[in-house]
Design an enzyme around this catalytic site. Structure first.
Site, PDB file in Angstrom:
ATOM      1  N   ARG A   1      -1.941  -5.797  -8.244  1.00  0.00           N
ATOM      2  CA  ARG A   1      -0.788  -6.681  -8.008  1.00  0.00           C
ATOM      3  C   ARG A   1      -0.629  -7.696  -9.112  1.00  0.00           C
ATOM      4  O   ARG A   1       0.479  -8.118  -9.439  1.00  0.00           O
ATOM      5  CB  ARG A   1      -0.969  -7.444  -6.688  1.00  0.00           C
ATOM      6  CG  ARG A   1      -0.865  -6.597  -5.461  1.00  0.00           C
ATOM      7  CD  ARG A   1      -1.372  -7.321  -4.264  1.00  0.00           C
ATOM      8  NE  ARG A   1      -2.796  -7.628  -4.411  1.00  0.00           N
ATOM      9  CZ  ARG A   1      -3.579  -8.078  -3.451  1.00  0.00           C
ATOM     10  NH1 ARG A   1      -3.082  -8.311  -2.261  1.00  0.00           N
ATOM     11  NH2 ARG A   1      -4.858  -8.304  -3.678  1.00  0.00           N
TER      12      ARG A   1
ATOM     13  N   SER B   1      -2.709  -7.889   2.927  1.00  0.00           N
ATOM     14  CA  SER B   1      -2.939  -7.736   4.371  1.00  0.00           C
ATOM     15  C   SER B   1      -3.349  -9.072   4.983  1.00  0.00           C
ATOM     16  O   SER B   1      -2.940  -9.406   6.097  1.00  0.00           O
ATOM     17  CB  SER B   1      -4.029  -6.699   4.628  1.00  0.00           C
ATOM     18  OG  SER B   1      -3.642  -5.441   4.145  1.00  0.00           O
TER      19      SER B   1
ATOM     20  N   LYS C   1     -15.623  -7.982   4.100  1.00  0.00           N
ATOM     21  CA  LYS C   1     -14.494  -8.277   4.997  1.00  0.00           C
ATOM     22  C   LYS C   1     -14.837  -7.931   6.440  1.00  0.00           C
ATOM     23  O   LYS C   1     -15.491  -6.926   6.701  1.00  0.00           O
ATOM     24  CB  LYS C   1     -13.254  -7.470   4.583  1.00  0.00           C
ATOM     25  CG  LYS C   1     -12.619  -7.919   3.275  1.00  0.00           C
ATOM     26  CD  LYS C   1     -11.374  -7.101   2.990  1.00  0.00           C
ATOM     27  CE  LYS C   1     -10.733  -7.486   1.664  1.00  0.00           C
ATOM     28  NZ  LYS C   1      -9.677  -6.540   1.262  1.00  0.00           N
TER      29      LYS C   1
ATOM     30  N   HIS D   1       0.839  -1.205   0.000  1.00  0.00           N
ATOM     31  CA  HIS D   1       0.000   0.000   0.000  1.00  0.00           C
ATOM     32  C   HIS D   1       0.877   1.260   0.000  1.00  0.00           C
ATOM     33  O   HIS D   1       0.642   2.194  -0.761  1.00  0.00           O
ATOM     34  CB  HIS D   1      -0.881   0.061   1.259  1.00  0.00           C
ATOM     35  CG  HIS D   1      -1.900  -1.023   1.381  1.00  0.00           C
ATOM     36  ND1 HIS D   1      -2.000  -1.835   2.483  1.00  0.00           N
ATOM     37  CD2 HIS D   1      -2.896  -1.427   0.546  1.00  0.00           C
ATOM     38  CE1 HIS D   1      -3.002  -2.678   2.342  1.00  0.00           C
ATOM     39  NE2 HIS D   1      -3.563  -2.461   1.161  1.00  0.00           N
TER      40      HIS D   1
END
Ligand code: PNS
Length: 157
Positions: free
Chosen positions: A90, A127, A41, A17
């Site tokens: 990514r 994460s 989430k 990030h």
């Protein structure tokens, strides 16, 4: 100067990030990191902790601000006149969902998304994996800023 928003859950913020934040802020002029909610989430850290870690990790960046919001990203953007969102990619696997969100945000709120590819050295980083490694005592000190490393060590003992 363009004001752009970099939205995410940041549970917790990682060097992946931070790399996008640094590169985007340098190119665009002013970046607001927006700690917001992803309904799919359940975060480990509460909003106040996530924001505190983002602030501590971006304190060296004068053109970066941090905010929080619980609602539609486009509502936050339109209330502040921010017309651009930045997202990191990514891998190709990120693209399908990000494309859908970008098109939805453009459709419902006129907010355009600029994609920035992450540096290859961080392309495996998430994460979720950082939390999993830290939970079982693995070393994540080269994957997250020091305040996050310390918080993870405290959380998982
Ligand atoms: O870090 P994440 O979890 O991949 O970020 C996803 C996030 C938080 C940016 C996305 O869920 C979001 O924009 N949430 C705010 C609510 C919203 O605007 N939902 C509609 C998206 S098209």
């Amino acid at each position: 100067m363009i004001s752009a928003v970099y939205p995410g859950t940041f549970d917790p913020i990682t060097y992946g990030h931070l790399d996008v934040i640094e590169r985007a802020a340098q190119r665009l002029g002013h970046l607001i990191v927006l700690c917001t909610r992803n309904p799919s989430k359940q975060p480990l850290f509460d909003e106040a902790e996530r924001v505190e870690l983002i602030r501590a990790s971006t304190a060296h960046l004068p053109s970066v601000d941090v905010d929080t919001f619980d609602g539609l990203l486009v509502d936050w953007c339109n209330a502040r006149g921010v017309k651009v969102a930045v997202k990191g990619l990514r891998a190709v696997s990120d693209f399908e969902y990000e494309l859908q969100m970008a098109q939805m945000n453009s459709h419902i709120g006129g907010v355009e998304t600029l994609f920035m590819t992450t540096r290859p050295v961080y392309s495996f980083l998430s994460s979720s994996l950082v939390k999993e490694v830290a939970r079982y005592g693995g070393d994540v000190s080269d994957l997250v800023p020091p305040p996050v490393d310390q918080r993870l060590a405290h959380t998982f003992g």
